[in-house]
Design an enzyme around this catalytic site. Structure first.
Site, short mmCIF file in Angstrom:
data_model
loop_
_atom_site.label_atom_id
_atom_site.label_comp_id
_atom_site.label_asym_id
_atom_site.label_seq_id
_atom_site.Cartn_x
_atom_site.Cartn_y
_atom_site.Cartn_z
N ALA A 91 0.85 -1.20 0.00
CA ALA A 91 0.00 0.00 0.00
C ALA A 91 0.88 1.24 0.00
O ALA A 91 2.04 1.19 0.44
CB ALA A 91 -0.89 -0.01 1.24
N GLY B 42 0.80 -4.96 1.13
CA GLY B 42 -0.33 -5.10 0.22
C GLY B 42 0.05 -5.77 -1.09
O GLY B 42 -0.79 -6.42 -1.73
N GLU C 254 -0.18 -9.27 -0.30
CA GLU C 254 -1.60 -9.60 -0.07
C GLU C 254 -2.33 -9.73 -1.41
O GLU C 254 -3.17 -10.61 -1.59
CB GLU C 254 -2.24 -8.52 0.81
CG GLU C 254 -1.69 -8.59 2.25
CD GLU C 254 -2.16 -7.44 3.14
OE1 GLU C 254 -1.92 -6.28 2.76
OE2 GLU C 254 -2.75 -7.71 4.18
N GLU D 31 4.44 -4.78 7.80
CA GLU D 31 3.65 -3.70 8.43
C GLU D 31 4.02 -3.43 9.88
O GLU D 31 3.91 -2.29 10.35
CB GLU D 31 2.15 -4.01 8.34
CG GLU D 31 1.55 -3.83 6.94
CD GLU D 31 1.70 -5.04 6.04
OE1 GLU D 31 2.46 -5.97 6.40
OE2 GLU D 31 1.07 -5.07 4.97
C1 LIG Z 1 -3.01 -2.76 3.88
C2 LIG Z 1 -1.64 -2.71 3.36
C3 LIG Z 1 -0.63 -2.09 4.08
C4 LIG Z 1 0.70 -1.99 3.49
O1 LIG Z 1 0.99 -2.54 2.44
S1 LIG Z 1 1.84 -1.02 4.30
C5 LIG Z 1 3.27 -1.03 3.24
C6 LIG Z 1 4.06 -2.28 3.37
N1 LIG Z 1 5.23 -2.21 2.55
C7 LIG Z 1 6.42 -1.81 3.02
O2 LIG Z 1 6.58 -1.49 4.18
C8 LIG Z 1 7.56 -1.79 2.01
C9 LIG Z 1 8.24 -0.48 2.07
N2 LIG Z 1 9.30 -0.40 1.12
C10 LIG Z 1 10.51 -0.99 1.26
O3 LIG Z 1 10.76 -1.74 2.17
C11 LIG Z 1 11.56 -0.64 0.26
O4 LIG Z 1 11.22 0.56 -0.34
C12 LIG Z 1 11.80 -1.70 -0.84
C13 LIG Z 1 12.39 -2.98 -0.21
C14 LIG Z 1 10.54 -2.02 -1.61
C15 LIG Z 1 12.84 -1.15 -1.84
O5 LIG Z 1 13.97 -0.69 -1.17
P1 LIG Z 1 15.07 0.15 -1.98
O6 LIG Z 1 15.49 -0.63 -3.17
O7 LIG Z 1 16.14 0.52 -0.97
O8 LIG Z 1 14.33 1.43 -2.51
P2 LIG Z 1 13.71 2.65 -1.66
O9 LIG Z 1 14.58 3.82 -1.81
O10 LIG Z 1 13.35 2.23 -0.27
O11 LIG Z 1 12.31 2.85 -2.45
C16 LIG Z 1 12.27 3.47 -3.71
C17 LIG Z 1 11.20 4.56 -3.64
O12 LIG Z 1 9.94 3.91 -3.50
C18 LIG Z 1 9.26 4.46 -2.37
N3 LIG Z 1 8.44 3.41 -1.75
C19 LIG Z 1 8.81 2.14 -1.49
N4 LIG Z 1 7.81 1.46 -0.96
C20 LIG Z 1 6.77 2.32 -0.86
C21 LIG Z 1 5.43 2.21 -0.38
N5 LIG Z 1 4.96 1.05 0.09
N6 LIG Z 1 4.66 3.30 -0.40
C22 LIG Z 1 5.12 4.48 -0.90
N7 LIG Z 1 6.38 4.64 -1.37
C23 LIG Z 1 7.18 3.57 -1.36
C24 LIG Z 1 10.39 4.92 -1.44
O13 LIG Z 1 9.92 5.88 -0.51
C25 LIG Z 1 11.36 5.49 -2.43
O14 LIG Z 1 10.87 6.75 -2.82
P3 LIG Z 1 11.87 7.99 -2.95
O15 LIG Z 1 12.79 7.60 -4.13
O16 LIG Z 1 11.01 9.16 -3.29
O17 LIG Z 1 12.65 8.13 -1.70
#
Ligand SMILES: C/C=C/C(=O)SCCNC(=O)CCNC(=O)[C@H](O)C(C)(C)COP(=O)(O)OP(=O)(O)OC[C@H]1O[C@@H](n2cnc3c(N)ncnc32)[C@H](O)[C@@H]1OP(=O)(O)O
Length: 257
Positions: free
Chosen positions: A62, A108, A111, A131
């Site tokens: 998400a 998500g 999911e 999460e």
């Molecule tokens: C009901 C559902 C609830 C949910 O789903 S809550 C969300 C659960 N997901 C997460 O917590 C995953 C969060 N993301 C990460 O852990 C990492 O990212 C990754 C492993 C996917 C990739 O890591 P890396 O390769 O180091 O890249 P990066 O710089 O962290 O991410 C690239 C850009 O993508 C944005 N981003 C990543 N995941 C999300 C997300 N889930 N929502 C919004 N933005 C996201 C970052 O912020 C950044 O952006 P910028 O380049 O502007 O700094």
């Protein structure tokens, strides 16, 4: 369509998640997915769907940045229900859906993949429900589907640590069907889709109806409870801290509030 593309060749449809940089599932994207399913449903020639992500990831979950625009526990619960209902529809869809996963399927994103009928993964893909790292809990029925695939103990470890497993581990645990080198995953999904597309519409539809009987009343009760707790946890100070820490790219400091 802004965040998704879909096309079909012969009787195989492809849905491409196209929302760089992380294919995060914003409410707009989830809404579009529902419209794409309507369009696919209205084409009675289609027999299988392959869903995959463009760019580096299947989907990182998400849209965490969008969370900051949600004002109340009720609205957050509604967001959870919105995703839950769509993923339930996918699991009951009249034709099989194959998720071709590379890079990451987190939160998500996983999911969504768990609501597909079959998951093919790249060997190095990261699959997880992170999460709790955000001070939150899954909200798109991940707490109900993950234990179904991997068992309660492994699901508990994945949830509590927030750490992802690899594609290879996902196959060992029963979460994914097969793992391949990253550049082969999509092609393998089409090979599998080709085999499925040779089966009759009626038997595919019946098989899906019957597979869904494995979903019990408890699944829906658990999903309702998840949506409620998803909203409650979101309103806590720790929930706010977890989201802020992600945005600021730092470790969260949870205080138990
Ligand atoms: C009901 C559902 C609830 C949910 O789903 S809550 C969300 C659960 N997901 C997460 O917590 C995953 C969060 N993301 C990460 O852990 C990492 O990212 C990754 C492993 C996917 C990739 O890591 P890396 O390769 O180091 O890249 P990066 O710089 O962290 O991410 C690239 C850009 O993508 C944005 N981003 C990543 N995941 C999300 C997300 N889930 N929502 C919004 N933005 C996201 C970052 O912020 C950044 O952006 P910028 O380049 O502007 O700094």
């Amino acid at each position: 369509m802004e965040f998704l593309k879909w096309s079909h060749q012969d009787n195989i449809a492809t849905i491409t998640i196209s929302r760089p940089p992380a294919n995060a599932l914003s409410t707009g994207l989830i809404r579009e997915l529902s419209i794409v399913l309507d369009e696919i449903e209205s084409n009675r020639n289609l027999k299988v769907i392959v869903i995959h992500g463009e760019g580096r990831f299947f989907s990182a979950g998400a849209d965490i940045k969008e969370f900051t625009t949600v004002a109340s526990s009720e609205d957050f619960s509604k967001l959870g229900k919105f995703g839950q209902d769509l993923f339930d529809r996918m699991e009951k869809f009249h034709i099989p859906i194959i998720a071709a996963i590379h890079g990451a399927a987190l939160g998500g994103g996983l999911e969504l993949a768990m609501a597909c009928h079959i998951r093919l993964v790249s060997e190095t893909a990261k699959l997880g429900l992170p999460e709790l790292q955000l001070g939150l809990i899954p909200g798109f029925a991940g707490t109900q589907r993950l234990p179904k695939y991997v068992g309660v103990s492994r699901a508990a470890e994945m949830l509590f640590t927030a750490e992802p497993i690899t594609g290879v581990e996902a196959v060992q645990y029963g979460l994914a069907n097969h793992a391949y080198p990253e550049n082969e995953v999509l092609n393998q999904a089409y090979i599998l889709a080709g085999k499925i597309a040779k089966k009759s519409h009626g038997s595919l539809r019946s098989a899906i109806i019957l597979l869904n009987y494995a979903k019990t009343e408890e699944f829906y009760a658990g999903s309702d409870k998840e949506a409620k707790l998803f909203g409650e946890v979101f309103m806590s100070n720790d929930g706010k801290e977890g989201i802020q820490a992600f945005i600021e790219k730092r470790e969260p400091h949870f205080k138990g509030e």
